[in-house]
Motif scaffolding. Sequence first.
Motif, mmCIF file in Angstrom:
data_model
loop_
_atom_site.group_PDB
_atom_site.id
_atom_site.type_symbol
_atom_site.label_atom_id
_atom_site.label_comp_id
_atom_site.label_asym_id
_atom_site.label_seq_id
_atom_site.Cartn_x
_atom_site.Cartn_y
_atom_site.Cartn_z
ATOM 1 N N TYR A 146 12.988 24.230 -3.076
ATOM 2 C CA TYR A 146 13.633 22.872 -1.760
ATOM 3 C C TYR A 146 13.153 23.103 -0.370
ATOM 4 N N GLU A 147 13.456 24.368 0.078
ATOM 5 C CA GLU A 147 13.350 24.896 1.801
ATOM 6 C C GLU A 147 12.213 24.401 1.951
ATOM 7 N N LYS A 148 11.080 24.541 1.294
ATOM 8 C CA LYS A 148 9.661 24.317 1.533
ATOM 9 C C LYS A 148 9.674 23.024 1.967
ATOM 10 N N THR A 149 10.370 21.939 1.098
ATOM 11 C CA THR A 149 10.718 20.676 0.888
ATOM 12 C C THR A 149 10.811 19.988 1.972
ATOM 13 N N LEU A 150 12.136 20.437 1.926
ATOM 14 C CA LEU A 150 13.114 20.356 3.506
ATOM 15 C C LEU A 150 12.107 20.409 4.805
ATOM 16 N N SER A 151 10.687 21.130 4.558
ATOM 17 C CA SER A 151 10.420 21.343 5.963
ATOM 18 C C SER A 151 9.303 20.359 6.383
ATOM 19 N N ASN A 152 8.915 20.216 5.258
ATOM 20 C CA ASN A 152 7.737 18.570 5.208
ATOM 21 C C ASN A 152 8.603 17.403 5.618
ATOM 22 N N ILE A 153 9.467 17.946 5.261
ATOM 23 C CA ILE A 153 10.460 16.006 5.500
ATOM 24 C C ILE A 153 10.488 15.939 7.109
ATOM 25 N N LYS A 154 10.720 17.648 7.497
ATOM 26 C CA LYS A 154 11.330 17.255 8.561
ATOM 27 C C LYS A 154 10.001 17.016 9.525
ATOM 28 N N GLU A 155 9.507 17.150 9.150
ATOM 29 C CA GLU A 155 7.754 17.222 9.984
ATOM 30 C C GLU A 155 6.911 15.328 10.181
ATOM 31 N N HIS A 202 0.982 -1.145 0.224
ATOM 32 C CA HIS A 202 0.145 0.032 0.002
ATOM 33 C C HIS A 202 0.518 1.553 -0.262
ATOM 34 N N SER A 203 0.814 2.228 -0.572
ATOM 35 C CA SER A 203 1.071 3.363 -0.742
ATOM 36 C C SER A 203 0.335 4.717 -1.414
ATOM 37 N N GLU A 204 0.844 6.231 -1.023
ATOM 38 C CA GLU A 204 -0.272 6.844 -1.382
ATOM 39 C C GLU A 204 0.684 8.285 -1.861
ATOM 40 N N ALA A 205 0.662 8.829 -2.731
ATOM 41 C CA ALA A 205 1.181 9.882 -2.806
ATOM 42 C C ALA A 205 0.860 11.766 -2.598
ATOM 43 N N TYR A 206 1.244 12.528 -1.741
ATOM 44 C CA TYR A 206 0.790 13.827 -1.018
ATOM 45 C C TYR A 206 1.325 14.525 -1.913
ATOM 46 N N ALA A 207 1.000 16.180 -1.804
ATOM 47 C CA ALA A 207 1.888 17.157 -2.369
ATOM 48 C C ALA A 207 2.128 17.235 -0.475
ATOM 49 N N ALA A 208 3.405 17.482 -0.469
ATOM 50 C CA ALA A 208 4.166 17.311 0.861
ATOM 51 C C ALA A 208 3.774 18.830 1.483
ATOM 52 N N GLY A 209 3.342 19.531 0.638
ATOM 53 C CA GLY A 209 2.667 20.921 1.329
ATOM 54 C C GLY A 209 0.823 20.729 2.380
ATOM 55 N N GLU A 210 0.309 19.781 2.072
ATOM 56 C CA GLU A 210 -0.603 18.849 2.429
ATOM 57 C C GLU A 210 -0.830 18.159 3.428
ATOM 58 N N LEU A 211 0.308 18.222 3.831
ATOM 59 C CA LEU A 211 0.604 16.266 5.012
ATOM 60 C C LEU A 211 -0.380 17.050 6.491
ATOM 61 N N LYS A 212 0.329 18.499 6.801
ATOM 62 C CA LYS A 212 -0.524 18.716 7.579
ATOM 63 C C LYS A 212 -2.265 19.349 8.196
ATOM 64 N N HIS A 213 -2.563 19.389 7.107
ATOM 65 C CA HIS A 213 -3.708 19.098 6.500
ATOM 66 C C HIS A 213 -4.895 17.735 6.679
ATOM 67 N N GLY A 214 -4.286 17.040 7.261
ATOM 68 C CA GLY A 214 -5.505 15.806 7.953
ATOM 69 C C GLY A 214 -3.708 13.916 7.397
ATOM 70 N N THR A 215 -3.426 14.073 6.295
ATOM 71 C CA THR A 215 -2.674 13.145 6.383
ATOM 72 C C THR A 215 -1.472 12.574 7.066
ATOM 73 N N LEU A 216 -0.600 14.228 8.068
ATOM 74 C CA LEU A 216 0.365 14.187 8.868
ATOM 75 C C LEU A 216 -0.120 12.786 9.868
ATOM 76 N N ALA A 217 -1.528 12.611 9.962
ATOM 77 C CA ALA A 217 -1.881 11.475 11.115
ATOM 78 C C ALA A 217 -1.542 10.215 10.766
ATOM 79 N N LEU A 218 -1.082 10.527 9.642
ATOM 80 C CA LEU A 218 -1.054 8.366 9.115
ATOM 81 C C LEU A 218 0.393 7.768 9.584
ATOM 82 N N ILE A 219 1.411 8.994 9.509
ATOM 83 C CA ILE A 219 2.336 8.586 9.961
ATOM 84 C C ILE A 219 2.996 8.593 11.431
ATOM 85 N N GLU A 220 4.260 7.234 11.308
ATOM 86 C CA GLU A 220 4.336 6.266 12.728
ATOM 87 C C GLU A 220 5.525 5.612 13.381
ATOM 88 N N GLU A 221 6.170 5.313 13.983
ATOM 89 C CA GLU A 221 7.603 5.206 14.153
ATOM 90 C C GLU A 221 7.436 4.523 13.328
#
Length: 610
Positions: A527-536, A494-513
Amino acid sequence: MCGIVGYIGNRESQPILLEGLKKLEYRGYDSAGIAVFTEQGLEITKTVGRLANLENRLSGDPLRGSVGIGHTRWATHGKPSDVNSHPHVDNTSKFSVVHNGIIENYLDLKEELMMAGHRFLSETDTEIISHLISVEYDGDIVKAVQRAVKKMRGAFALGVLTEYEPDKLVAVRYASPLIIGIGEGEKYIASDIPAILEHTRDIYILNDGEMAVLTRDGVELMTMEGNAIAKDVFHVDWDLMTAEKGGFDHFMLKEIYEQPRAYRDTMLGRISADGKSVELPELKMTTEQLRGINRVHIVACGTAMHAGFVGKNVIESLVRIPVETDIASEYRYRSPIITPDTLVIVVSQSGETADTLAALREAKRCGARVLAITNVVGSSVAREADDVIITLAGPEIAVASTKAYSSQLIAFYLFGLYWAQIVGSQEAGEIAHILAAMQSLPEQVERILARVEELKKIAESISHHSSLFFIGRGVDYAVAMEGSLKLKEISYIHSEAYAAGELKHGTLALIEEGTPVIALLTQEALYEKTLSNIKEVKARGADVLGIDNEGHEVEAARSVDRTFAIPRTLPILTPALSVVPLQLISYYASLALGHDVDKPRNLAKSVTVE
């Protein structure tokens, strides 16, 4: 991509040629034909359609003789038809040619020949070759071929016969594959090893700019200038199934490795000789019609839709025209706003995708002009569209599309640049700059392919997970969607693709350890914007692979767990490179899980029902 085969020996050539063509039919199945020296002279039988059609025609009227050439066609110049089928002859029918490749300057050569009184029967670029050779012939077929190929520009693998010298078979290679088979008292030519493996395992592999003269007793190797060369015999120890895959374990892997050639072929003949402009003579729309378009709809399914997302970015960036993208199965049911000033671009590898074909018909019913981007000349989409750009990826066997997708990207780049030239939305220098970078893409893909072991390790670690996420911004998001689809369809992870800037609008809840995330960060402006999303996602325990540009590895390594850097290119062109590691990761993840890579469950190559 077509398949050619040839034989000179003491046995009947027809069955050998037909068996060889069966092994090469994967290279093209629009038509087939053979030419054989018989007691009556050089005779040809050819027919449109599958090889079985040719076999049926020959069953009642065989060609008997021990020297011949054969061809199975993947149509590029001219629709599939009997007359466009190979082999081709000159007006005297004394010279016969089979050809795999493209002659870029064939129209100029054809015009010169017609001025000299030559008559042409087909729409192909190949027919001019037989005429050129006949003009140059002065009693020596080898020198005639050498003089003829000097006038040709493009890519070609040739098999040449002349009735004047029936004891010779001449072969030439330039930018299209060709091998020579060595047997006792008999010799062969073929586009690929499987065609002759039943008869010999000893071959010469011709390099670009080399040719061979075959007789029953020997093979003379030389450059196209006539200088003799020495070459080691290559002994094939593959089994037949492996040989059909070019030595690769699966067709998908073979097709991934064919992408540099597919890029070159799709660009071939469409970039001016000075490299500064795009030439698309196949387009019927006038410059006035192109200037009058004020909106674009790109319509496709699956992988082709993901190419369309990149195409949207390309056209909007280069031409500054608004573009909508639509899934074909939804397009005609949402009452799209279509005017006579709308250009609808439909994208389909097979040209037979049912939903895409239905969308095309709806667009035409509403008065739009339709441009098709497809890999198959005689397909329904190609026939019904107003204009067509053929991607020259060659037949794609694996269900999961790789080289067809990336060739669609090249087609979008070419069309976007061509349109920009017409409307003047880009400076000539900028267009030349992009074209120069495009022509470097094949070599850059080859550099990625040379690092496959790195990607194999990444894929094996991913195969232990049940879920994965891809993120990116801009065209990186478009590529992320394609990477996610590839992984799902062949590894069943199972895999999903997300616009990196949209993570905090709901899909970040799917990330776990330990959740694997593949982050694309090839767009310098983002580049810097995407790096910020990676840190999230890292803050929530994700394990992140960064796909970045060469030169950013050290900086990216501070934010990700692993990096894979692609060769640096222009931001607009990165999808043509960044997709390659994602294809390989999907392939090796599927392999690690023991799945049938070429035939994933529940899927078919071409979806011809709604």
